[in-house]
Write an enzyme that holds these catalytic residues in place. Structure first.
Site, PDB file in Angstrom:
ATOM      1  N   ASP A 188       0.841  -1.191   0.000  1.00 30.25           N
ATOM      2  CA  ASP A 188       0.000   0.000   0.000  1.00 30.25           C
ATOM      3  C   ASP A 188       0.881   1.247   0.000  1.00 30.25           C
ATOM      4  O   ASP A 188       1.793   1.382   0.812  1.00 30.25           O
ATOM      5  CB  ASP A 188      -0.894  -0.021   1.246  1.00 30.25           C
ATOM      6  CG  ASP A 188      -1.927   1.090   1.264  1.00 30.25           C
ATOM      7  OD1 ASP A 188      -2.325   1.540   0.171  1.00 30.25           O
ATOM      8  OD2 ASP A 188      -2.345   1.481   2.364  1.00 30.25           O
ATOM      9  N   HIS A 189       0.625   2.162  -0.918  1.00 37.63           N
ATOM     10  CA  HIS A 189       1.327   3.440  -0.999  1.00 37.63           C
ATOM     11  C   HIS A 189       2.847   3.294  -1.058  1.00 37.63           C
ATOM     12  O   HIS A 189       3.574   3.926  -0.273  1.00 37.63           O
ATOM     13  CB  HIS A 189       0.931   4.356   0.165  1.00 37.63           C
ATOM     14  CG  HIS A 189      -0.396   5.024  -0.023  1.00 37.63           C
ATOM     15  ND1 HIS A 189      -0.620   6.003  -0.963  1.00 37.63           N
ATOM     16  CD2 HIS A 189      -1.584   4.824   0.585  1.00 37.63           C
ATOM     17  CE1 HIS A 189      -1.880   6.381  -0.919  1.00 37.63           C
ATOM     18  NE2 HIS A 189      -2.492   5.671   0.008  1.00 37.63           N
ATOM     19  N   ASP A 248       2.741   5.047  -5.642  1.00 43.89           N
ATOM     20  CA  ASP A 248       2.032   6.309  -5.487  1.00 43.89           C
ATOM     21  C   ASP A 248       2.986   7.456  -5.803  1.00 43.89           C
ATOM     22  O   ASP A 248       3.726   7.928  -4.950  1.00 43.89           O
ATOM     23  CB  ASP A 248       1.486   6.449  -4.061  1.00 43.89           C
ATOM     24  CG  ASP A 248       0.710   7.745  -3.866  1.00 43.89           C
ATOM     25  OD1 ASP A 248       0.550   8.493  -4.851  1.00 43.89           O
ATOM     26  OD2 ASP A 248       0.261   8.000  -2.735  1.00 43.89           O
ATOM     27  N   ALA A 306     -11.192   5.025   2.741  1.00 44.53           N
ATOM     28  CA  ALA A 306     -12.618   4.691   2.667  1.00 44.53           C
ATOM     29  C   ALA A 306     -13.149   4.026   3.932  1.00 44.53           C
ATOM     30  O   ALA A 306     -14.146   3.311   3.881  1.00 44.53           O
ATOM     31  CB  ALA A 306     -12.880   3.802   1.454  1.00 44.53           C
ATOM     32  N   SER A 310      -8.425   2.644   8.972  1.00 50.51           N
ATOM     33  CA  SER A 310      -8.775   3.367  10.199  1.00 50.51           C
ATOM     34  C   SER A 310      -9.815   2.637  11.037  1.00 50.51           C
ATOM     35  O   SER A 310      -9.724   2.606  12.273  1.00 50.51           O
ATOM     36  CB  SER A 310      -9.280   4.772   9.856  1.00 50.51           C
ATOM     37  OG  SER A 310      -8.250   5.552   9.292  1.00 50.51           O
TER      38      SER A 310
END
Length: 309
Positions: A82-83, A104, A213, A257
Protein backbone atom coordinates in the site's frame (compact mmCIF):
# COMPACT_ATOMS: atom_id res chain seq x y z
CA UNK A 1 -2.95 -22.64 -2.01
CA UNK A 2 -0.23 -20.00 -2.66
CA UNK A 3 -0.70 -16.25 -2.55
CA UNK A 4 -2.71 -15.12 -5.57
CA UNK A 5 -2.76 -12.10 -7.86
CA UNK A 6 -5.75 -9.82 -7.24
CA UNK A 7 -6.29 -9.42 -10.99
CA UNK A 8 -8.96 -12.10 -11.38
CA UNK A 9 -10.77 -11.17 -8.16
CA UNK A 10 -10.98 -7.53 -9.30
CA UNK A 11 -12.34 -8.56 -12.70
CA UNK A 12 -15.05 -10.66 -11.04
CA UNK A 13 -15.86 -7.77 -8.70
CA UNK A 14 -16.25 -5.35 -11.62
CA UNK A 15 -18.51 -7.74 -13.50
CA UNK A 16 -20.49 -8.57 -10.34
CA UNK A 17 -21.00 -5.04 -9.07
CA UNK A 18 -19.22 -5.46 -5.74
CA UNK A 19 -15.83 -4.57 -4.26
CA UNK A 20 -12.95 -6.51 -2.71
CA UNK A 21 -11.81 -5.45 0.74
CA UNK A 22 -8.16 -4.43 1.01
CA UNK A 23 -7.35 -4.49 4.71
CA UNK A 24 -4.15 -3.06 6.17
CA UNK A 25 -2.25 -5.40 8.48
CA UNK A 26 0.44 -4.77 11.06
CA UNK A 27 0.50 -7.74 13.43
CA UNK A 28 -0.64 -11.31 14.06
CA UNK A 29 -3.95 -10.51 15.75
CA UNK A 30 -5.10 -8.15 12.99
CA UNK A 31 -4.35 -10.76 10.32
CA UNK A 32 -6.14 -13.47 12.31
CA UNK A 33 -9.26 -11.34 12.85
CA UNK A 34 -9.50 -10.36 9.18
CA UNK A 35 -8.92 -13.87 7.87
CA UNK A 36 -11.31 -15.53 10.32
CA UNK A 37 -14.04 -13.12 9.17
CA UNK A 38 -13.35 -13.78 5.48
CA UNK A 39 -13.25 -17.53 6.04
CA UNK A 40 -16.68 -17.50 7.67
CA UNK A 41 -18.12 -15.21 4.99
CA UNK A 42 -16.41 -17.02 2.09
CA UNK A 43 -14.81 -13.84 0.78
CA UNK A 44 -11.61 -13.28 -1.22
CA UNK A 45 -9.10 -10.97 0.47
CA UNK A 46 -6.40 -8.46 -0.23
CA UNK A 47 -4.09 -8.03 2.75
CA UNK A 48 -1.99 -4.93 2.34
CA UNK A 49 1.15 -3.72 4.00
CA UNK A 50 2.25 -0.10 4.16
CA UNK A 51 5.84 1.10 4.21
CA UNK A 52 5.37 1.89 7.92
CA UNK A 53 3.95 -1.56 8.72
CA UNK A 54 6.82 -3.19 6.86
CA UNK A 55 9.32 -1.23 8.94
CA UNK A 56 7.44 -1.91 12.20
CA UNK A 57 6.89 -5.66 11.89
CA UNK A 58 9.76 -6.61 9.55
CA UNK A 59 8.83 -7.63 6.01
CA UNK A 60 9.83 -11.27 6.55
CA UNK A 61 7.61 -11.66 9.62
CA UNK A 62 4.61 -10.08 7.89
CA UNK A 63 4.95 -12.17 4.75
CA UNK A 64 5.25 -15.38 6.77
CA UNK A 65 2.18 -14.44 8.82
CA UNK A 66 0.18 -13.88 5.63
CA UNK A 67 1.45 -17.15 4.16
CA UNK A 68 0.35 -18.92 7.35
CA UNK A 69 -3.10 -17.35 6.96
CA UNK A 70 -3.32 -18.68 3.41
CA UNK A 71 -2.30 -22.17 4.53
CA UNK A 72 -4.73 -22.21 7.45
CA UNK A 73 -7.74 -20.70 5.66
CA UNK A 74 -7.28 -21.93 2.08
CA UNK A 75 -8.73 -18.58 0.97
CA UNK A 76 -7.65 -16.71 -2.16
CA UNK A 77 -5.46 -14.01 -0.58
CA UNK A 78 -3.37 -11.40 -2.36
CA UNK A 79 -0.47 -9.62 -0.64
CA UNK A 80 -0.30 -5.97 -1.67
CA UNK A 81 2.06 -3.05 -0.97
CA UNK A 82 0.00 0.00 0.00
CA UNK A 83 1.33 3.44 -1.00
CA UNK A 84 4.75 2.46 -2.22
CA UNK A 85 6.56 5.79 -2.57
CA UNK A 86 9.48 4.72 -4.76
CA UNK A 87 10.55 2.31 -7.48
CA UNK A 88 13.05 0.79 -5.04
CA UNK A 89 10.40 -0.02 -2.41
CA UNK A 90 8.10 -1.57 -5.02
CA UNK A 91 10.98 -3.62 -6.42
CA UNK A 92 11.90 -4.86 -2.94
CA UNK A 93 8.32 -6.02 -2.28
CA UNK A 94 8.08 -7.71 -5.68
CA UNK A 95 11.34 -9.52 -4.99
CA UNK A 96 9.94 -10.54 -1.57
CA UNK A 97 6.98 -12.29 -3.18
CA UNK A 98 4.20 -9.69 -3.03
CA UNK A 99 1.58 -10.38 -5.69
CA UNK A 100 0.59 -6.73 -6.10
CA UNK A 101 2.18 -3.34 -5.45
CA UNK A 102 1.01 0.24 -5.45
CA UNK A 103 3.30 2.96 -6.72
CA UNK A 104 2.03 6.31 -5.49
CA UNK A 105 3.74 9.03 -7.51
CA UNK A 106 0.67 11.28 -7.39
CA UNK A 107 2.60 14.06 -5.66
CA UNK A 108 4.72 14.47 -8.80
CA UNK A 109 3.73 16.11 -12.06
CA UNK A 110 1.54 14.15 -14.48
CA UNK A 111 4.51 13.29 -16.72
CA UNK A 112 6.73 12.29 -13.83
CA UNK A 113 3.93 10.15 -12.38
CA UNK A 114 3.72 8.38 -15.75
CA UNK A 115 7.50 7.88 -15.90
CA UNK A 116 7.84 6.41 -12.41
CA UNK A 117 4.71 4.27 -12.71
CA UNK A 118 5.86 2.91 -16.08
CA UNK A 119 9.18 1.80 -14.58
CA UNK A 120 7.40 -0.09 -11.80
CA UNK A 121 4.92 -1.63 -14.26
CA UNK A 122 7.72 -2.98 -16.45
CA UNK A 123 9.57 -4.60 -13.55
CA UNK A 124 6.37 -5.98 -12.02
CA UNK A 125 4.77 -7.33 -15.19
CA UNK A 126 7.96 -9.16 -16.14
CA UNK A 127 7.46 -11.07 -12.87
CA UNK A 128 3.71 -11.55 -13.03
CA UNK A 129 2.90 -8.91 -10.39
CA UNK A 130 -0.04 -6.50 -10.62
CA UNK A 131 0.45 -2.72 -10.24
CA UNK A 132 -1.88 -0.06 -8.82
CA UNK A 133 -1.15 3.64 -9.27
CA UNK A 134 -2.78 6.88 -8.14
CA UNK A 135 -4.03 9.91 -10.05
CA UNK A 136 -5.26 12.86 -7.99
CA UNK A 137 -4.43 13.42 -4.32
CA UNK A 138 -6.46 12.53 -1.22
CA UNK A 139 -6.34 14.74 1.84
CA UNK A 140 -5.56 13.27 5.25
CA UNK A 141 -2.86 11.52 7.24
CA UNK A 142 -2.06 7.81 7.32
CA UNK A 143 1.43 6.39 7.96
CA UNK A 144 3.73 8.03 5.38
CA UNK A 145 0.88 9.83 3.60
CA UNK A 146 0.23 13.41 4.71
CA UNK A 147 -1.74 15.70 2.41
CA UNK A 148 -3.38 18.94 3.55
CA UNK A 149 -6.88 19.92 2.43
CA UNK A 150 -5.31 22.71 0.37
CA UNK A 151 -3.12 20.23 -1.53
CA UNK A 152 -5.88 17.69 -2.21
CA UNK A 153 -6.82 17.37 -5.89
CA UNK A 154 -9.73 15.53 -7.49
CA UNK A 155 -8.81 13.10 -10.24
CA UNK A 156 -9.22 14.64 -13.70
CA UNK A 157 -11.13 12.19 -15.94
CA UNK A 158 -9.46 13.79 -18.96
CA UNK A 159 -6.10 12.42 -17.78
CA UNK A 160 -7.19 8.90 -16.83
CA UNK A 161 -7.34 7.28 -20.28
CA UNK A 162 -3.92 8.65 -21.28
CA UNK A 163 -2.39 7.63 -17.96
CA UNK A 164 -3.69 4.05 -18.18
CA UNK A 165 -2.60 3.63 -21.80
CA UNK A 166 0.87 5.08 -21.38
CA UNK A 167 1.73 3.27 -18.13
CA UNK A 168 0.04 -0.11 -18.67
CA UNK A 169 -1.06 -0.02 -15.03
CA UNK A 170 -3.58 -2.65 -13.85
CA UNK A 171 -5.75 -0.56 -11.50
CA UNK A 172 -6.03 3.07 -10.49
CA UNK A 173 -6.69 4.79 -7.17
CA UNK A 174 -8.67 7.99 -7.69
CA UNK A 175 -9.60 11.01 -5.59
CA UNK A 176 -13.35 11.68 -5.53
CA UNK A 177 -13.80 12.89 -1.96
CA UNK A 178 -12.48 10.16 0.34
CA UNK A 179 -9.77 11.04 2.87
CA UNK A 180 -7.07 9.18 4.77
CA UNK A 181 -7.33 8.82 8.53
CA UNK A 182 -10.21 9.14 11.00
CA UNK A 183 -10.31 12.92 11.47
CA UNK A 184 -11.75 14.17 8.21
CA UNK A 185 -14.31 16.49 6.65
CA UNK A 186 -15.35 19.84 8.04
CA UNK A 187 -18.90 19.23 6.80
CA UNK A 188 -20.66 16.16 5.51
CA UNK A 189 -18.71 13.70 3.37
CA UNK A 190 -19.64 13.82 -0.29
CA UNK A 191 -18.27 11.57 -3.00
CA UNK A 192 -18.05 12.91 -6.55
CA UNK A 193 -19.95 10.18 -8.34
CA UNK A 194 -20.01 12.37 -11.44
CA UNK A 195 -16.21 12.02 -11.67
CA UNK A 196 -16.43 8.27 -11.11
CA UNK A 197 -19.10 7.92 -13.82
CA UNK A 198 -16.98 9.89 -16.30
CA UNK A 199 -13.90 7.78 -15.52
CA UNK A 200 -15.93 4.62 -16.03
CA UNK A 201 -16.94 5.90 -19.48
CA UNK A 202 -13.35 6.74 -20.39
CA UNK A 203 -11.90 3.36 -19.33
CA UNK A 204 -14.78 0.85 -19.35
CA UNK A 205 -14.07 -2.38 -17.52
CA UNK A 206 -10.99 -0.96 -15.81
CA UNK A 207 -10.78 -1.51 -12.00
CA UNK A 208 -10.87 1.63 -9.87
CA UNK A 209 -9.67 1.81 -6.24
CA UNK A 210 -10.84 3.94 -3.31
CA UNK A 211 -8.34 4.84 -0.59
CA UNK A 212 -9.31 6.55 2.65
CA UNK A 213 -12.62 4.69 2.67
CA UNK A 214 -13.10 3.79 6.33
CA UNK A 215 -16.52 4.71 7.72
CA UNK A 216 -15.18 5.59 11.21
CA UNK A 217 -17.91 3.55 12.84
CA UNK A 218 -19.39 5.58 15.72
CA UNK A 219 -19.56 2.65 18.15
CA UNK A 220 -15.77 2.26 17.99
CA UNK A 221 -15.18 6.00 18.42
CA UNK A 222 -17.54 5.97 21.41
CA UNK A 223 -15.68 3.03 22.96
CA UNK A 224 -12.36 4.83 22.64
CA UNK A 225 -13.84 8.00 24.12
CA UNK A 226 -15.42 6.11 27.01
CA UNK A 227 -12.20 4.41 28.04
CA UNK A 228 -9.72 7.24 28.06
CA UNK A 229 -9.13 8.11 24.42
CA UNK A 230 -10.23 11.05 22.31
CA UNK A 231 -11.98 10.57 18.98
CA UNK A 232 -14.08 13.74 19.13
CA UNK A 233 -14.80 15.02 15.63
CA UNK A 234 -13.81 11.82 13.84
CA UNK A 235 -15.79 11.31 10.63
CA UNK A 236 -15.71 8.81 7.81
CA UNK A 237 -17.44 7.94 4.55
CA UNK A 238 -21.11 6.94 4.88
CA UNK A 239 -21.44 3.27 4.06
CA UNK A 240 -24.24 3.77 1.53
CA UNK A 241 -21.84 5.87 -0.55
CA UNK A 242 -19.24 3.10 -0.46
CA UNK A 243 -21.85 0.53 -1.50
CA UNK A 244 -22.83 2.72 -4.44
CA UNK A 245 -19.18 3.13 -5.50
CA UNK A 246 -18.73 -0.66 -5.30
CA UNK A 247 -21.68 -1.16 -7.63
CA UNK A 248 -19.93 1.00 -10.25
CA UNK A 249 -16.28 0.87 -11.35
CA UNK A 250 -14.77 0.64 -7.86
CA UNK A 251 -13.48 -2.91 -7.37
CA UNK A 252 -11.13 -2.43 -4.40
CA UNK A 253 -11.88 -0.46 -1.25
CA UNK A 254 -9.11 0.14 1.28
CA UNK A 255 -9.95 -0.13 5.00
CA UNK A 256 -7.48 0.76 7.74
CA UNK A 257 -8.77 3.37 10.20
CA UNK A 258 -11.83 1.30 11.16
CA UNK A 259 -9.55 -1.63 12.00
CA UNK A 260 -7.31 0.55 14.14
CA UNK A 261 -10.30 1.97 15.98
CA UNK A 262 -11.81 -1.46 16.63
CA UNK A 263 -8.50 -2.81 17.91
CA UNK A 264 -7.81 0.23 20.09
CA UNK A 265 -11.34 0.41 21.48
CA UNK A 266 -11.42 -3.24 22.52
CA UNK A 267 -7.94 -2.98 24.02
CA UNK A 268 -8.77 0.14 26.03
CA UNK A 269 -12.02 -1.36 27.32
CA UNK A 270 -10.40 -4.59 28.44
CA UNK A 271 -7.56 -2.87 30.29
CA UNK A 272 -9.99 -0.41 31.90
CA UNK A 273 -12.25 -3.25 33.08
CA UNK A 274 -9.34 -5.49 34.09
CA UNK A 275 -6.52 -3.25 35.40
CA UNK A 276 -4.69 -6.20 36.96
CA UNK A 277 -4.27 -8.07 33.67
CA UNK A 278 -0.75 -8.09 32.28
CA UNK A 279 -0.82 -11.12 29.98
CA UNK A 280 -0.97 -9.85 26.34
CA UNK A 281 -3.17 -12.81 25.41
CA UNK A 282 -5.85 -11.50 27.76
CA UNK A 283 -6.16 -8.06 26.18
CA UNK A 284 -5.28 -8.96 22.58
CA UNK A 285 -8.03 -11.61 22.40
CA UNK A 286 -10.93 -9.09 22.56
CA UNK A 287 -9.05 -6.79 20.17
CA UNK A 288 -8.79 -9.61 17.64
CA UNK A 289 -12.46 -10.46 18.14
CA UNK A 290 -13.60 -6.90 17.42
CA UNK A 291 -11.42 -6.79 14.30
CA UNK A 292 -13.25 -9.90 13.13
CA UNK A 293 -16.66 -8.36 13.87
CA UNK A 294 -15.69 -5.17 12.01
CA UNK A 295 -14.47 -7.06 8.93
CA UNK A 296 -17.55 -9.29 8.78
CA UNK A 297 -19.69 -6.16 8.77
CA UNK A 298 -17.64 -4.66 5.94
CA UNK A 299 -17.64 -7.82 3.82
CA UNK A 300 -21.41 -8.25 4.01
CA UNK A 301 -22.87 -4.77 4.36
CA UNK A 302 -20.38 -2.50 2.56
CA UNK A 303 -18.35 -4.50 0.05
CA UNK A 304 -20.81 -7.22 -0.91
CA UNK A 305 -17.98 -9.70 -1.53
CA UNK A 306 -19.23 -12.41 0.84
CA UNK A 307 -20.03 -15.78 -0.77
CA UNK A 308 -17.88 -14.91 -3.78
CA UNK A 309 -15.52 -17.90 -3.63
Amino acid sequence: MPLVSPKEMLKKAYDGGYAIGAFNVNNLETIQGIVEAAKEEKAPLILQVSKGARAYANSIYLKKLVEAAVEESNLPIALHLDHGDSYELCKSCIDDGFTSVMIDASHHSFEENIRITSEVVKYAHDRGVMVEAELGRLAGVEDEVNVSDADAVYTDPNQVEEFVKRTGVDSLAIAIGTSHGAFKFKGEAKLRFDILEEIQKRVPGFPIVLHGASSVLPEYAAMINQYGGSMAGAKGIPEDMLRKAGSMAVCKINIDSDLRMAFTGALRKHLYDNPAHFDPRQYLTPARALIKECVKHKLVNVLGCNNKI
